[in-house]
Scaffold this motif. Structure first.
Motif, PDB file in Angstrom:
ATOM      1  N   GLY A 158       0.792  -1.221   0.000  1.00 11.95           N
ATOM      2  CA  GLY A 158       0.000   0.000   0.000  1.00 11.95           C
ATOM      3  C   GLY A 158       0.829   1.277   0.000  1.00 11.95           C
ATOM      4  O   GLY A 158       0.283   2.381   0.087  1.00 11.95           O
ATOM      5  N   THR A 159       2.149   1.173  -0.120  1.00 11.37           N
ATOM      6  CA  THR A 159       3.029   2.344  -0.123  1.00 11.37           C
ATOM      7  C   THR A 159       2.837   3.141  -1.420  1.00 11.37           C
ATOM      8  O   THR A 159       2.800   2.573  -2.507  1.00 11.37           O
ATOM      9  N   ALA A 160       2.718   4.458  -1.289  1.00 13.38           N
ATOM     10  CA  ALA A 160       2.607   5.338  -2.455  1.00 13.38           C
ATOM     11  C   ALA A 160       3.986   5.464  -3.110  1.00 13.38           C
ATOM     12  O   ALA A 160       4.991   5.660  -2.428  1.00 13.38           O
ATOM     13  N   LEU A 161       4.017   5.367  -4.443  1.00 10.28           N
ATOM     14  CA  LEU A 161       5.276   5.380  -5.187  1.00 10.28           C
ATOM     15  C   LEU A 161       5.274   6.469  -6.246  1.00 10.28           C
ATOM     16  O   LEU A 161       4.222   6.916  -6.705  1.00 10.28           O
ATOM     17  N   ARG A 162       6.483   6.869  -6.614  1.00  8.76           N
ATOM     18  CA  ARG A 162       6.675   7.815  -7.712  1.00  8.76           C
ATOM     19  C   ARG A 162       7.640   7.183  -8.703  1.00  8.76           C
ATOM     20  O   ARG A 162       8.757   6.808  -8.345  1.00  8.76           O
ATOM     21  N   ILE A 163       7.200   7.061  -9.951  1.00  7.14           N
ATOM     22  CA  ILE A 163       8.040   6.524 -11.024  1.00  7.14           C
ATOM     23  C   ILE A 163       8.698   7.719 -11.721  1.00  7.14           C
ATOM     24  O   ILE A 163       8.008   8.631 -12.162  1.00  7.14           O
ATOM     25  N   GLU A 164      10.034   7.698 -11.809  1.00 10.68           N
ATOM     26  CA  GLU A 164      10.771   8.807 -12.436  1.00 10.68           C
ATOM     27  C   GLU A 164      11.599   8.287 -13.603  1.00 10.68           C
ATOM     28  O   GLU A 164      12.298   7.292 -13.477  1.00 10.68           O
ATOM     29  N   VAL A 165      11.541   8.996 -14.706  1.00 10.24           N
ATOM     30  CA  VAL A 165      12.420   8.744 -15.845  1.00 10.24           C
ATOM     31  C   VAL A 165      13.442   9.861 -15.830  1.00 10.24           C
ATOM     32  O   VAL A 165      13.087  11.037 -15.896  1.00 10.24           O
ATOM     33  N   ARG A 166      14.723   9.492 -15.742  1.00 12.96           N
ATOM     34  CA  ARG A 166      15.803  10.484 -15.635  1.00 12.96           C
ATOM     35  C   ARG A 166      16.750  10.370 -16.817  1.00 12.96           C
ATOM     36  O   ARG A 166      17.032   9.279 -17.291  1.00 12.96           O
ATOM     37  N   ASP A 167      17.242  11.525 -17.256  1.00 17.09           N
ATOM     38  CA  ASP A 167      18.290  11.547 -18.271  1.00 17.09           C
ATOM     39  C   ASP A 167      19.539  10.935 -17.634  1.00 17.09           C
ATOM     40  O   ASP A 167      19.950  11.352 -16.554  1.00 17.09           O
ATOM     41  N   ALA A 168      20.131   9.944 -18.297  1.00 16.43           N
ATOM     42  CA  ALA A 168      21.271   9.231 -17.718  1.00 16.43           C
ATOM     43  C   ALA A 168      22.523  10.091 -17.623  1.00 16.43           C
ATOM     44  O   ALA A 168      23.404   9.805 -16.827  1.00 16.43           O
ATOM     45  N   GLN A 169      22.613  11.145 -18.391  1.00 17.58           N
ATOM     46  CA  GLN A 169      23.811  11.988 -18.361  1.00 17.58           C
ATOM     47  C   GLN A 169      23.674  13.151 -17.396  1.00 17.58           C
ATOM     48  O   GLN A 169      24.629  13.521 -16.726  1.00 17.58           O
ATOM     49  N   ALA A 187      10.262  12.675 -16.969  1.00 18.93           N
ATOM     50  CA  ALA A 187       8.840  12.362 -16.813  1.00 18.93           C
ATOM     51  C   ALA A 187       8.650  11.652 -15.485  1.00 18.93           C
ATOM     52  O   ALA A 187       9.583  11.046 -14.954  1.00 18.93           O
ATOM     53  N   ASP A 188       7.444  11.750 -14.948  1.00 15.49           N
ATOM     54  CA  ASP A 188       7.146  11.026 -13.716  1.00 15.49           C
ATOM     55  C   ASP A 188       5.682  10.613 -13.696  1.00 15.49           C
ATOM     56  O   ASP A 188       4.879  11.107 -14.481  1.00 15.49           O
ATOM     57  N   SER A 189       5.401   9.672 -12.814  1.00 10.80           N
ATOM     58  CA  SER A 189       4.049   9.138 -12.689  1.00 10.80           C
ATOM     59  C   SER A 189       3.913   8.591 -11.274  1.00 10.80           C
ATOM     60  O   SER A 189       4.911   8.351 -10.590  1.00 10.80           O
ATOM     61  N   THR A 190       2.694   8.394 -10.835  1.00  6.75           N
ATOM     62  CA  THR A 190       2.465   7.838  -9.504  1.00  6.75           C
ATOM     63  C   THR A 190       1.954   6.407  -9.619  1.00  6.75           C
ATOM     64  O   THR A 190       1.387   6.006 -10.644  1.00  6.75           O
ATOM     65  N   SER A 191       2.168   5.640  -8.567  1.00  7.33           N
ATOM     66  CA  SER A 191       1.728   4.260  -8.525  1.00  7.33           C
ATOM     67  C   SER A 191       1.587   3.853  -7.058  1.00  7.33           C
ATOM     68  O   SER A 191       1.922   4.622  -6.153  1.00  7.33           O
ATOM     69  N   THR A 192       1.113   2.623  -6.829  1.00  7.47           N
ATOM     70  CA  THR A 192       0.961   2.082  -5.478  1.00  7.47           C
ATOM     71  C   THR A 192       1.567   0.692  -5.440  1.00  7.47           C
ATOM     72  O   THR A 192       1.344  -0.121  -6.345  1.00  7.47           O
ATOM     73  N   LEU A 193       2.332   0.404  -4.412  1.00 13.07           N
ATOM     74  CA  LEU A 193       2.943  -0.906  -4.227  1.00 13.07           C
ATOM     75  C   LEU A 193       1.919  -1.827  -3.583  1.00 13.07           C
ATOM     76  O   LEU A 193       1.441  -1.551  -2.478  1.00 13.07           O
ATOM     77  N   LEU A 194       1.575  -2.948  -4.231  1.00 16.75           N
ATOM     78  CA  LEU A 194       0.565  -3.853  -3.701  1.00 16.75           C
ATOM     79  C   LEU A 194       1.147  -5.180  -3.217  1.00 16.75           C
ATOM     80  O   LEU A 194       0.427  -6.156  -3.058  1.00 16.75           O
ATOM     81  N   ILE A 195       2.468  -5.193  -2.978  1.00 19.55           N
ATOM     82  CA  ILE A 195       3.114  -6.329  -2.350  1.00 19.55           C
ATOM     83  C   ILE A 195       4.054  -5.783  -1.293  1.00 19.55           C
ATOM     84  O   ILE A 195       4.424  -4.609  -1.322  1.00 19.55           O
ATOM     85  N   ALA A 196       4.436  -6.612  -0.348  1.00 18.75           N
ATOM     86  CA  ALA A 196       5.431  -6.187   0.641  1.00 18.75           C
ATOM     87  C   ALA A 196       6.817  -6.411   0.024  1.00 18.75           C
ATOM     88  O   ALA A 196       7.117  -7.460  -0.514  1.00 18.75           O
TER      89      ALA A 196
END
Length: 182
Positions: free
Chosen positions: A152-163, A169-178
């Motif tokens: 149930g932890t709130a998550l943030r997905i981030e896409v980062r420039d490797a250099q 870009a970013d997005s939100t998600s929820t962790l549904l496993i421990a």
């Protein structure tokens, strides 16, 4: 006032009856060698230069102008509302400014998933290169060693420039496993 092997220069006040041109700025009248009139060449080679040819009057210049500039790819994250595995996969949607792939430049990126509350990185991808000839790319992520989070932890997905490490870009998600070391 000035003599070269191809032309003579006179002050503008000097009356000249032969064909001539004005030097840039208008301070001098320039008379090239014409017809039978000849001037000697540099270096004492013993030959003479006669007349002004088209090549001596016109200096070719080429200006190359590209119709557009190549731009780096932009990216968005396909919505991933829930993470149900310890090896998630994130799909990145590649956006180009033009319909032509050659107008875009490939971009290396990394994807991380953070816990929203403490900004702790839970998952990380390897470096991936987004190419302009693809519309999307699926990126597999691995859990970070020692990271743990509750269901149930709130998550943030981030896409980062490797250099540059800039967030693209970013997005939100929820962790549904421990998430733990087991």
């Amino acid at each position: 006032a000035y003599k070269s092997r191809r032309a003579l220069a006179y002050p503008t006040t000097t009356p000249i009856t032969v064909p001539h041109v004005h030097a840039p700025g208008g301070g001098w009248r320039v008379v090239p060698a014409q017809g039978a009139a000849t001037w000697s060449s540099y270096g004492g080679l013993g030959y003479f230069h006669g007349g002004a040819s088209l090549q001596e009057w016109i200096i070719p210049c080429i200006a190359i102008v590209w119709p557009g500039k190549a731009a780096t790819l932009e990216v968005t994250v396909q919505p991933l509302n829930q993470i149900l595995t310890q090896r998630p996969r994130v799909t990145l949607l590649i956006q180009r400014a033009s319909l032509f792939p050659e107008d875009a430049v490939a971009r290396p990126v990394e994807v991380v998933i953070r816990e929203t509350a403490h900004q702790t990185v839970l998952f990380r991808s390897a470096r991936v290169e987004l190419r302009p000839d693809h519309d999307q790319q699926t990126v597999p992520l691995q859990p970070v060693s020692g990271a743990s989070a509750q269901r149930g932890t709130a998550l943030r997905i981030e896409v980062r420039d490797a250099q540059t490490e800039a967030v693209l870009a970013d997005s939100t998600s929820t962790l549904l496993i421990a998430l733990d070391e087991w």
